[in-house]
Write a protein that holds these residues in place. Structure first.
Motif, PDB file in Angstrom:
ATOM      1  N   HIS A 146       0.823  -1.209   0.000  1.00  0.00           N
ATOM      2  CA  HIS A 146       0.000   0.000   0.000  1.00  0.00           C
ATOM      3  C   HIS A 146       0.857   1.259   0.000  1.00  0.00           C
ATOM      4  O   HIS A 146       0.566   2.227  -0.720  1.00  0.00           O
ATOM      5  CB  HIS A 146      -0.932   0.002   1.208  1.00  0.00           C
ATOM      6  CG  HIS A 146      -2.140  -0.860   1.052  1.00  0.00           C
ATOM      7  ND1 HIS A 146      -3.239  -0.464   0.319  1.00  0.00           N
ATOM      8  CD2 HIS A 146      -2.426  -2.090   1.523  1.00  0.00           C
ATOM      9  CE1 HIS A 146      -4.154  -1.412   0.356  1.00  0.00           C
ATOM     10  NE2 HIS A 146      -3.693  -2.409   1.072  1.00  0.00           N
ATOM     11  N   LEU A 147       1.931   1.245   0.787  1.00  0.00           N
ATOM     12  CA  LEU A 147       2.794   2.422   0.835  1.00  0.00           C
ATOM     13  C   LEU A 147       3.541   2.617  -0.488  1.00  0.00           C
ATOM     14  O   LEU A 147       3.778   3.753  -0.914  1.00  0.00           O
ATOM     15  CB  LEU A 147       3.778   2.299   1.998  1.00  0.00           C
ATOM     16  CG  LEU A 147       3.148   2.383   3.390  1.00  0.00           C
ATOM     17  CD1 LEU A 147       4.205   2.159   4.471  1.00  0.00           C
ATOM     18  CD2 LEU A 147       2.436   3.712   3.606  1.00  0.00           C
ATOM     19  N   ALA A 148       3.882   1.504  -1.148  1.00  0.00           N
ATOM     20  CA  ALA A 148       4.531   1.616  -2.459  1.00  0.00           C
ATOM     21  C   ALA A 148       3.567   2.220  -3.477  1.00  0.00           C
ATOM     22  O   ALA A 148       3.961   3.054  -4.304  1.00  0.00           O
ATOM     23  CB  ALA A 148       5.010   0.238  -2.919  1.00  0.00           C
ATOM     24  N   ARG A 149       2.293   1.814  -3.410  1.00  0.00           N
ATOM     25  CA  ARG A 149       1.317   2.388  -4.341  1.00  0.00           C
ATOM     26  C   ARG A 149       1.062   3.853  -4.025  1.00  0.00           C
ATOM     27  O   ARG A 149       0.882   4.680  -4.937  1.00  0.00           O
ATOM     28  CB  ARG A 149       0.010   1.590  -4.307  1.00  0.00           C
ATOM     29  CG  ARG A 149      -0.991   2.033  -5.367  1.00  0.00           C
ATOM     30  CD  ARG A 149      -2.187   1.106  -5.445  1.00  0.00           C
ATOM     31  NE  ARG A 149      -2.974   1.121  -4.216  1.00  0.00           N
ATOM     32  CZ  ARG A 149      -4.078   0.383  -4.035  1.00  0.00           C
ATOM     33  NH1 ARG A 149      -4.504  -0.432  -4.990  1.00  0.00           N
ATOM     34  NH2 ARG A 149      -4.735   0.445  -2.905  1.00  0.00           N
ATOM     35  N   LEU A 150       1.052   4.199  -2.744  1.00  0.00           N
ATOM     36  CA  LEU A 150       0.886   5.598  -2.361  1.00  0.00           C
ATOM     37  C   LEU A 150       2.029   6.437  -2.932  1.00  0.00           C
ATOM     38  O   LEU A 150       1.810   7.533  -3.468  1.00  0.00           O
ATOM     39  CB  LEU A 150       0.847   5.716  -0.835  1.00  0.00           C
ATOM     40  CG  LEU A 150       0.602   7.110  -0.257  1.00  0.00           C
ATOM     41  CD1 LEU A 150      -0.810   7.599  -0.585  1.00  0.00           C
ATOM     42  CD2 LEU A 150       0.826   7.109   1.261  1.00  0.00           C
TER      43      LEU A 150
END
Length: 283
Positions: free
Chosen positions: A47-51
């Motif tokens: 999720h943080l990578a997509r953010l």
């Protein structure tokens, strides 16, 4: 509830957003929603990578938000959320006088994080009986791969679904079923699982990726090719996948039953496998 706002942990009611914030004025921001199981965020790094990807596409700087992992865990702990919950993260370009071009010099980003309990009983009921969906023309912008807060088209589509007694709206572009207003879509037809390939037309869903990995482990044949509108009558299964849907069967589409109008074998198998994976990872 305690939330995080621009470096401080504050009660939600004490957080104030400037009317000059570009997220308020232009929806100039990105966000993530992360499921929490037994107090543990699921696939938090993904999720943080997509953010970070979304922020880079909007040319937000800085765009490394790895520190939000600790923010999320602290919020869960301090709010006493040891079971099912969600983490919400939002980043905007910050506060500046209203003009369309990026403000110069760039203001500090507005960074907000919050947690809330998640109603698993409602989800399990939906998975048990299946949900209804409608189809609508895809009138969204051409960068649906960015998880931006500019969700007007999605909101309008989902509202139409609700008004028509459904739970989700599926966007159709050039005859292809692409994704839902807040989910990715998979379908079973002719003995194979189909889903739209990654492109600028769909969100690279975290649950979608998890399910594709499970398909490889389970030996389920997958083709990353969208289902087309003229193929709908021969679908044997249809499912919605997302952080909050997990794997949820779609049993009616535009008021017509999908196959027998019951959750399908593959959908239920993938749903069980995903829950088993979650139980193993989130202890």
């Amino acid at each position: 509830m305690l939330a995080y706002f621009n470096g401080a942990y504050l009660p939600v009611e004490e957080i104030h957003i400037s009317p000059d914030d570009r997220g308020f004025l232009f929806a100039d921001g990105v966000y993530e929603v992360i499921r929490v199981y037994k107090g543990q965020p699921y696939r938090l790094d993904d999720h943080l990578a997509r953010l970070s990807f979304s922020a880079k596409q909007l040319r937000l700087t800085p765009n490394n938000f790895s520190f939000l992992a600790e923010v999320a865990r602290r919020l869960l702990s301090e709010n006493g959320l040891t079971g099912a919950a969600t983490v919400y993260l939002q980043i905007t370009r910050g506060r500046a006088p209203r003009q369309h071009a990026f403000p110069q010099p760039p203001p500090p980003l507005t960074i907000y994080a919050a947690v809330r309990p998640f109603d698993e009983r409602r989800l399990r009921a939906q998975q048990e009986r299946g949900i209804a969906a409608i189809t609508l023309p895809d009138n969204r912008w051409a960068r649906c791969d960015i998880k931006t807060t500019a969700l007007t088209a999605n909101v309008m589509a989902n509202q139409e679904a609700v008004e028509r007694g459904a739970d989700e709206a599926i966007f159709i572009r050039d005859g292809a079923l692409l994704e839902g207003s807040h989910s990715n879509i998979m379908a079973v037809t002719d003995g194979e699982l189909r889903t739209a390939p990654l492109s600028n037309s769909i969100l690279p869903g975290i649950t979608r990726q998890a399910v594709l990995e499970l398909c490889r482990e389970l030996g389920i044949t997958v083709r990353e090719m969208p289902v087309f509108q003229n193929e709908i009558p021969k679908l044997t299964e249809l499912m919605a996948l997302s952080t909050t849907f997990e794997v949820t069967p779609v049993v009616t589409l535009d008021g017509q039953a999908v196959a027998e109008g019951l959750p399908g074998v593959t959908t239920k198998r993938l749903g069980r496998a995903l829950r088993q994976t979650v139980e193993r990872l989130c202890r």
